[in-house]
Each structure stands twice: as structure tokens, then as C-alpha cells.
Design an enzyme around this catalytic site. Sequence first.
Site, short mmCIF file in Angstrom:
data_model
loop_
_atom_site.label_atom_id
_atom_site.label_comp_id
_atom_site.label_asym_id
_atom_site.label_seq_id
_atom_site.Cartn_x
_atom_site.Cartn_y
_atom_site.Cartn_z
N GLY A 54 -33.35 81.77 93.61
CA GLY A 54 -31.92 81.44 93.73
C GLY A 54 -31.08 82.69 93.48
O GLY A 54 -30.98 83.16 92.34
N THR B 168 -27.67 72.67 91.93
CA THR B 168 -27.94 71.26 91.62
C THR B 168 -26.67 70.45 91.89
O THR B 168 -25.99 70.03 90.96
CB THR B 168 -28.35 71.12 90.14
OG1 THR B 168 -27.38 71.82 89.34
CG2 THR B 168 -29.71 71.66 89.86
N LEU C 178 -22.09 81.59 81.61
CA LEU C 178 -21.13 82.57 82.14
C LEU C 178 -20.05 81.89 82.98
O LEU C 178 -20.29 80.87 83.62
CB LEU C 178 -21.84 83.64 82.96
CG LEU C 178 -22.69 83.27 84.17
CD1 LEU C 178 -21.84 83.08 85.39
CD2 LEU C 178 -23.71 84.36 84.40
N LEU D 198 -15.06 71.73 77.32
CA LEU D 198 -14.06 72.67 77.84
C LEU D 198 -13.12 71.95 78.81
O LEU D 198 -11.90 72.07 78.73
CB LEU D 198 -14.75 73.84 78.56
CG LEU D 198 -15.52 74.82 77.66
CD1 LEU D 198 -16.35 75.78 78.51
CD2 LEU D 198 -14.57 75.60 76.76
N CYS E 220 -18.88 73.68 88.45
CA CYS E 220 -19.58 73.12 87.29
C CYS E 220 -18.91 71.92 86.63
O CYS E 220 -19.56 70.91 86.41
CB CYS E 220 -19.77 74.20 86.24
SG CYS E 220 -21.04 75.35 86.72
N GLN F 78 -16.72 69.39 87.16
CA GLN F 78 -16.77 68.02 87.67
C GLN F 78 -18.22 67.53 87.80
O GLN F 78 -18.57 66.44 87.36
CB GLN F 78 -16.06 67.95 89.02
CG GLN F 78 -16.25 66.60 89.68
CD GLN F 78 -15.24 66.36 90.77
OE1 GLN F 78 -14.06 66.60 90.59
NE2 GLN F 78 -15.69 65.85 91.89
N LYS F 79 -19.05 68.39 88.37
CA LYS F 79 -20.45 68.02 88.60
C LYS F 79 -21.15 67.69 87.27
O LYS F 79 -21.85 66.69 87.15
CB LYS F 79 -21.14 69.20 89.29
CG LYS F 79 -22.64 69.14 89.32
CD LYS F 79 -23.20 70.27 90.17
CE LYS F 79 -23.19 71.62 89.49
NZ LYS F 79 -24.14 71.76 88.39
N ARG G 263 0.59 76.97 87.54
CA ARG G 263 -0.12 77.50 86.37
C ARG G 263 0.85 77.86 85.27
O ARG G 263 0.43 78.40 84.24
CB ARG G 263 -0.89 78.77 86.76
CG ARG G 263 -1.96 78.56 87.80
CD ARG G 263 -3.25 78.14 87.15
NE ARG G 263 -4.25 77.80 88.16
CZ ARG G 263 -5.50 77.51 87.89
NH1 ARG G 263 -5.92 77.52 86.65
NH2 ARG G 263 -6.34 77.18 88.82
C1 UDX Z 1 -25.79 77.59 89.50
C2 UDX Z 1 -26.74 76.62 88.86
O1 UDX Z 1 -27.97 76.81 89.29
C3 UDX Z 1 -26.18 75.26 88.86
O2 UDX Z 1 -27.05 74.33 88.38
C4 UDX Z 1 -25.03 75.40 87.95
O3 UDX Z 1 -24.50 74.17 87.62
C5 UDX Z 1 -24.01 76.29 88.61
O4 UDX Z 1 -24.55 77.50 88.84
P1 UDX Z 1 -25.04 78.70 91.60
O5 UDX Z 1 -25.74 79.95 91.28
O6 UDX Z 1 -23.57 78.66 91.41
O7 UDX Z 1 -25.68 77.49 90.80
O8 UDX Z 1 -25.40 78.16 93.03
P2 UDX Z 1 -25.40 78.95 94.39
O9 UDX Z 1 -24.49 80.09 94.35
O10 UDX Z 1 -25.28 77.90 95.43
O11 UDX Z 1 -26.87 79.57 94.42
C6 UDX Z 1 -28.05 78.86 94.54
C7 UDX Z 1 -28.99 79.64 95.45
O12 UDX Z 1 -30.25 78.99 95.46
C8 UDX Z 1 -28.52 79.74 96.90
O13 UDX Z 1 -28.45 81.10 97.26
C9 UDX Z 1 -29.58 79.01 97.68
O14 UDX Z 1 -29.84 79.57 98.95
C10 UDX Z 1 -30.80 79.11 96.77
N1 UDX Z 1 -31.80 78.07 97.00
C11 UDX Z 1 -31.45 76.78 96.97
C12 UDX Z 1 -33.12 78.44 97.22
O15 UDX Z 1 -33.44 79.62 97.24
N2 UDX Z 1 -34.04 77.47 97.39
C13 UDX Z 1 -33.72 76.15 97.39
O16 UDX Z 1 -34.61 75.29 97.55
C14 UDX Z 1 -32.38 75.80 97.17
C1 UDX Z 2 -17.30 77.21 83.47
C2 UDX Z 2 -17.60 77.49 81.99
O1 UDX Z 2 -16.49 78.16 81.41
C3 UDX Z 2 -18.86 78.31 81.87
O2 UDX Z 2 -19.19 78.48 80.49
C4 UDX Z 2 -19.99 77.58 82.57
O3 UDX Z 2 -21.19 78.33 82.51
C5 UDX Z 2 -19.63 77.31 84.01
O4 UDX Z 2 -18.41 76.58 84.08
P1 UDX Z 2 -16.20 78.57 85.45
O5 UDX Z 2 -16.24 77.27 86.20
O6 UDX Z 2 -16.70 79.80 86.12
O7 UDX Z 2 -17.01 78.45 84.09
O8 UDX Z 2 -14.69 78.87 85.07
P2 UDX Z 2 -13.70 78.55 83.86
O9 UDX Z 2 -13.06 79.81 83.47
O10 UDX Z 2 -14.31 77.75 82.80
O11 UDX Z 2 -12.58 77.69 84.61
C6 UDX Z 2 -12.86 76.42 85.18
C7 UDX Z 2 -11.59 75.83 85.74
O12 UDX Z 2 -10.70 75.45 84.67
C8 UDX Z 2 -10.76 76.78 86.61
O13 UDX Z 2 -10.23 76.08 87.71
C9 UDX Z 2 -9.67 77.26 85.69
O14 UDX Z 2 -8.52 77.69 86.37
C10 UDX Z 2 -9.41 76.00 84.88
N1 UDX Z 2 -8.77 76.24 83.58
C11 UDX Z 2 -9.39 77.00 82.64
C12 UDX Z 2 -7.55 75.63 83.29
O15 UDX Z 2 -6.99 74.91 84.12
N2 UDX Z 2 -6.99 75.83 82.06
C13 UDX Z 2 -7.58 76.60 81.10
O16 UDX Z 2 -7.01 76.72 80.01
C14 UDX Z 2 -8.82 77.19 81.40
#
Ligand code: UDX
Ligand code: UDX
Length: 452
Positions: A10, A92, A163, A227, A276, A278-279, A438
Amino acid sequence: MQIKNICCIGAGYVGGPTMAVIALKCPQIKVTVVDANKEKIKSWNGPLKSLPVYEPGLMEVVKEARGRNLFFSEDIAGNIENSEMIFMAVNTPTKKEGDGAGMAADLSFVESCAKDIAKFSRSDKIVIEKSTLPVRTAEKIKEILKENSKNIHFEILSNPEFLAEGTAINDLFKSNRVLIGGDDTKTGKKAIKKLVEIYSNWIPKEKILTTNVWSSELAKLASNAMLAQRISSINSLSALCQKTGANIGELSIAIGSDQRIGPHFLQPSVGFGGSCFQKDILNLVYLCKNYGLNEVAEYWHQVIKINNHQRDRFARKIIKHFDENLKGKKIAILGWAFKERTNDSRESSSIYICKKLLKNGAELFIHDPNLSFEKVIEDIDQHRFSNDELVKDVNPLDFNKISEYNLEGIVLMNNEHLYLNFDWKKLDLDNILFFDGRNGLKDHEIPNHICL
Ligand code: UDX
Ligand code: UDX
């Protein structure tokens, strides 16, 4: 077992940056990232300026480690076979059909990944769940590995990634904590130790927490849920502020100044987005329901409901200010990604809000400095609101020429540096309604400035 080779399946937002940093910090280990998507691997091996993931600082890390001990490869089989430690960082998504559709995590990628690991392994391996997974997935992975291999010992660890996009490299360099969950057995403890050793190359030992597998799996879901819950809490109060004349910005500062509460994740917004929150909450809700904890499930579900309500409320506010009719109104949308400093638009509130504005007849001019207009159109297609009639009202906006569009509305969707630091006085804003999703421009003197 000495860890000399790591393979990560991945090469996405999590796998790519995480492995790049492990390679940078552990030059003694060869780290190879594989992916089923060959185009993605090509881009990771291509020019630094067009890596498939945009993250501040990533280019520099890849520049230093790529070709030294960081590799991106299409050879999934060979790299599984040659590695002692394998990370699973495939996506996922929320299940689209079958049992739990719309809620549970779709584990088919993780399962096919486990099958590949079993099929191509010729020696014992430590397999690490990096993807966010429902509690007790490790058990399922173990079964798959066992059923599909012979005489090979697989030790499963959970090592969720915390992260955040846009700050991923810094988060990886200076993690608040690294969480490693493993079995409380002799082999389990040994595997945990191996992973602790890797992170110890740059993370202080006291920040590396070890737990059982289930706690680690659940901690990721729970952290994200908490969060998001803070954001929904402050957003729900923004609705009350609008009715009462209280100011949500002032409220946020007042609440966050209590050290017990703290200021983080209390910024009111158009609603949280990203792949992340919502999911993971839906996944948590599904898990709770599955165990018969209906009240607990409903509690967490409310976080999502408030988020949808906030998006709706903001779109309604815009429509209301134009007397319920956006027909022919030229409106600029600033920010398509789910937040600033990323090219990721998954679950971005902009998508949902724009859908509502378009349905009400608006003509939109969309800008985001970090992603292309093609991506905007791709998202619109994916979200099925691209019947020809709507899509013809979606246009790109050249931000440098923003004054030339005869706009009647500007909507700030994310806190991109470019927007916050723009000298808005340069525009004749007297005849433009400025919707600040915002409250990011509260210190600018903007006439017709409509906040959350
Ligand atoms: C990640 C985590 O894995 C997910 O569970 C978490 O909640 C959010 O972050 P992310 O890295 O953001 O996911 O996903 P994405 O950028 O879509 O990367 C997944 C990669 O896996 C894709 O490049 C896809 O091509 C690859 N993949 C998927 C495979 O190589 N094999 C598969 O069978 C399915
Ligand atoms: C999040 C978690 O922070 C991280 O730890 C986890 O691994 C993956 O999911 P990410 O989705 O990359 O990271 O971004 P994040 O900075 O958490 O923001 C999520 C959403 O919330 C964004 O749309 C952001 O704009 C919003 N947000 C964040 C707000 O609306 N208000 C805030 O005070 C903070």
C-alpha cells in the site's frame, strides 16, 4: 530474527510517507513499498515534484532515502518473500454493499493482502496492521494466514497510524506516541520488541506504548472518534451562537483556555472531512451495534449527524442570503481539499456543500492550490451529481484573476495559507457576499463577512 528488509503493501497517504520516514531514520534497513497500482509505483519512482502524495517535507525525505534504502516496486511476491517484517497499509473504505453496508469497514483489501502474504512467504514473518481496522481483525488475519500457508509462523502486530495529512512528516518525526499492540506470548513479545527497536531509532522510548492487540486496534478508532466529537461539539454550538448572538470564535477560545479542555480541535468549520473520521466513527458505531450496545452506538453516531447538519446549515445559510435562489449567481469556492495543505479531497465538505449550491442553480468557480480542476470534476462524477446540467456550472478559478469574474459570492472552505494571507482589500468586496466557513478571516476587514 534480524530485521533487514521491510515490505509495505500500500503506497498511499499512510504507507508512502510512513515508510519514507522509517527508511530515512533506519538506513541499515531496506524498505520497499509495493502497490497493486502500477501507475502509483511509477509516480513514486518519478520526479520528486509529482509524487502521488503531497505532504510538506515528503519530497526532501524521499530525495534522501530513495535508491539508498527506500524502494518502490511492482514486485509484490518477491518483496513479501524477501522481508522479515511486512506492513499492511491498504485502504479500508466503508462497505458499499452486503452486511453492514454504509457502516462497517470493507476488509476485502486487507484480506487479499493477507492471502498474498501467506502465498508468497517462505519463512516466518512479523505482519503489521497499519490500516485502521475494526477490533479483532487480527484474529481474522491470523486465520487467513494459517489457512493459506504451511509451517510458517506469522506474528501479528497492530501499529495504527496517527498522522494527520498536511503535517504527516512532522507527525512521523515527532509522534506524540507510537502504539504497538501484540500478543502476550513469548513470540508476541519478541515481535513487539523488534518493532520497538525500529521506532527507537528516532522516537524516545517513553513515547512508545505497548498494549494488547485489541486495545491498539480500538485506540485508533476511539482517538479519531474523540477528535471528531470535539469538532461536532463546537460546530453544534456554532448553531446556537447564530441564534443567540454569542460569537463562536470567542466561545472556542473561552472553552479551550481551560487547561482541562485545551484548545485543540475546537475550530468551528464547515464540517470535518477526510478519509478517516467518518469512516472510523461509522465503523465504531457498527461495532457497538454488533455487540448490542445500542445507546453507545447512538452516542457516537450523533457526531456524524451533527457534521452532516453543519454542512447543511452552511449551504442553507448561503442560499438564504441569496433569497433562496442561486440561479445564475457566480460564486467562488476557495478550497476543495478536506483541509489546507493537502491534495486529498476524500469526504471533503466542499463536495457536499457545492452539490447543494449547484442544485439551487449556482454557477461555481472552484479553486484549490493543491489539486487540479480534473480532480474536482472526478469527485463530482464520483458523487453522482454530474448530470450534464449541473456540471456545466462548474468552472476552474484562476485565483490571480479573482477580481475579473464578476463574483457575487465567495466561500472560504479551508484555511489555505494563500487565502488567509491574501490582501482582500484589493478586491471590490462591497457587492460580494463573503461566506467564511472557517471563521479564518475574522481579522480582515471584509464587508458582508458572513461567518459560521
Ligand atoms: C490509510 C489506511 O490504510 C486506512 O485504513 C486508514 O483509515 C486511512 O489511511 P490511505 O493510505 O489513506 O489509507 O489509503 P490510500 O491512499 O487509498 O492507499 C492505499 C493503497 O493501497 C493504494 O495505493 C492502493 O492501490 C493500495 N492497495 C489497495 C493495494 O496495493 N492492494 C490492494 O489490495 C488494495
Ligand atoms: C485525522 C487524525 O487527526 C489523525 O490522527 C488520524 O491518523 C487520521 O485522521 P486527518 O484526517 O488527516 O487526520 O486531518 P485532521 O487534521 O484531523 O482534520 C480532519 C478534519 O477536521 C478536517 O476537515 C479539518 O479541517 C477538520 N477540523 C479539524 C475542524 O473542522 N476543526 C478543528 O478544530 C480541527
